[in-house]
Motif scaffolding. Sequence first.
Motif, short mmCIF file in Angstrom:
data_model
loop_
_atom_site.label_atom_id
_atom_site.label_comp_id
_atom_site.label_asym_id
_atom_site.label_seq_id
_atom_site.Cartn_x
_atom_site.Cartn_y
_atom_site.Cartn_z
N LYS A 66 0.82 -1.22 0.00
CA LYS A 66 0.00 0.00 0.00
C LYS A 66 0.86 1.28 0.00
O LYS A 66 0.34 2.38 0.12
CB LYS A 66 -0.93 0.00 1.21
N LYS A 67 2.20 1.10 -0.10
CA LYS A 67 3.16 2.22 -0.15
C LYS A 67 3.07 3.13 1.08
O LYS A 67 3.18 4.35 0.99
CB LYS A 67 2.99 3.02 -1.44
N GLU A 68 2.90 2.51 2.25
CA GLU A 68 2.79 3.26 3.49
C GLU A 68 4.15 3.56 4.12
O GLU A 68 4.23 4.34 5.07
CB GLU A 68 1.90 2.51 4.50
N PHE A 69 5.21 2.94 3.60
CA PHE A 69 6.56 3.15 4.16
C PHE A 69 7.35 4.14 3.30
O PHE A 69 7.30 4.07 2.08
CB PHE A 69 7.33 1.83 4.22
N VAL A 70 8.12 5.03 3.95
CA VAL A 70 9.05 5.88 3.20
C VAL A 70 10.36 5.13 2.98
O VAL A 70 11.11 5.44 2.07
CB VAL A 70 9.32 7.25 3.87
N GLU A 71 10.61 4.15 3.84
CA GLU A 71 11.76 3.25 3.66
C GLU A 71 11.48 2.01 4.47
O GLU A 71 10.78 2.05 5.47
CB GLU A 71 13.09 3.91 4.08
N PHE A 72 12.03 0.88 4.00
CA PHE A 72 11.93 -0.38 4.75
C PHE A 72 13.05 -1.28 4.27
O PHE A 72 13.63 -1.08 3.21
CB PHE A 72 10.57 -1.05 4.55
N GLU A 73 13.34 -2.27 5.12
CA GLU A 73 14.40 -3.20 4.77
C GLU A 73 14.23 -4.49 5.57
O GLU A 73 13.76 -4.45 6.71
CB GLU A 73 15.76 -2.56 5.11
N GLU A 74 14.65 -5.58 4.97
CA GLU A 74 14.76 -6.83 5.71
C GLU A 74 16.16 -6.80 6.32
O GLU A 74 17.15 -7.16 5.69
CB GLU A 74 14.58 -8.03 4.77
N VAL A 75 16.23 -6.30 7.55
CA VAL A 75 17.52 -6.04 8.20
C VAL A 75 18.22 -7.34 8.56
O VAL A 75 19.42 -7.49 8.35
CB VAL A 75 17.32 -5.15 9.46
N TYR A 76 17.49 -8.27 9.13
CA TYR A 76 18.00 -9.61 9.41
C TYR A 76 17.06 -10.58 8.71
O TYR A 76 15.91 -10.25 8.46
CB TYR A 76 18.07 -9.88 10.91
N SER A 77 17.52 -11.75 8.43
CA SER A 77 16.72 -12.74 7.69
C SER A 77 15.33 -12.91 8.32
O SER A 77 15.20 -13.31 9.47
CB SER A 77 17.47 -14.07 7.68
N GLY A 78 14.31 -12.53 7.55
CA GLY A 78 12.94 -12.67 8.00
C GLY A 78 12.44 -11.58 8.91
O GLY A 78 11.29 -11.59 9.34
N THR A 79 13.29 -10.62 9.25
CA THR A 79 12.91 -9.53 10.16
C THR A 79 12.97 -8.20 9.42
O THR A 79 14.03 -7.77 8.98
CB THR A 79 13.84 -9.48 11.39
N PHE A 80 11.81 -7.57 9.30
CA PHE A 80 11.70 -6.30 8.59
C PHE A 80 11.61 -5.13 9.56
O PHE A 80 11.03 -5.25 10.63
CB PHE A 80 10.43 -6.29 7.72
N TYR A 81 12.18 -4.01 9.12
CA TYR A 81 12.05 -2.74 9.83
C TYR A 81 11.68 -1.69 8.79
O TYR A 81 12.10 -1.79 7.64
CB TYR A 81 13.39 -2.31 10.46
N GLY A 82 10.95 -0.67 9.20
CA GLY A 82 10.62 0.39 8.26
C GLY A 82 10.07 1.62 8.95
O GLY A 82 9.69 1.59 10.12
N THR A 83 10.01 2.72 8.19
CA THR A 83 9.48 3.99 8.67
C THR A 83 8.18 4.28 7.94
O THR A 83 8.16 4.40 6.72
CB THR A 83 10.49 5.14 8.39
N LEU A 84 7.13 4.41 8.71
CA LEU A 84 5.81 4.72 8.15
C LEU A 84 5.73 6.21 7.80
O LEU A 84 6.14 7.06 8.60
CB LEU A 84 4.70 4.36 9.14
N ARG A 85 5.22 6.50 6.63
CA ARG A 85 5.01 7.88 6.19
C ARG A 85 4.17 8.64 7.23
O ARG A 85 4.44 9.78 7.57
CB ARG A 85 4.33 7.90 4.82
N SER A 86 3.14 7.98 7.75
CA SER A 86 2.25 8.61 8.72
C SER A 86 2.98 9.04 9.99
O SER A 86 2.60 10.01 10.64
CB SER A 86 1.10 7.66 9.08
#
Length: 188
Positions: A66-86
């Motif tokens: 839904k393009k809600e993140f300004v950035e995201f990444e799979e930092v560790y295998s299977g674990t995602f982190y990201g910054t929500l635009r909101s």
Amino acid sequence: MEGKLIIFSAPSGAGKTTIVKRLLERYGDKIAFSISASTRQPRGEEIDGKDYYFISKEEFLHRIAKKEFVEFEEVYSGTFYGTLRSEIERIWASGKSVIFDIDVIGGLHLKRKFGENALAIFVQPPSMGALIERLRGRGTDSEEKLQERINKADKELGFAEHFDIILNNDDLEEACEQASRLLLDFIN
């Protein structure tokens, strides 16, 4: 409305979280912490909505679509982190600048996206040995997870030159004072 962003990035254990917490205590009237979303489980006394937005992998992937993140990444295998635009918009709407405690790749993505409105600071640990000692001292990771963090840290140190500023954290008090000066110069 578009405001300013102050990005602190570093390998795990370099001291970025401690520096960011000190800045928030001191300048909470001017800055607010961007709470990242993550698919990992809370550690210790972490609180959902305060330390991270803890969400399932399925929900995270749905929000990516839904393009809600300004950035995201799979930092560790299977674990995602990201910054929500909101999250960024919420802080700017309050009249404050956004401060980030974010992994190295995420920090570089934010800098690219927001350009001159972002100050990207790389927190440099005193040495790889000191970094490993800090990670072991946390006592929060299995040996396997610890090795994964150490390997990742070794790669991340190579990205320091891509940041606006390299902040050496040999002495925590001095690093916090330097971070204060950098922050105030940027947001004023």
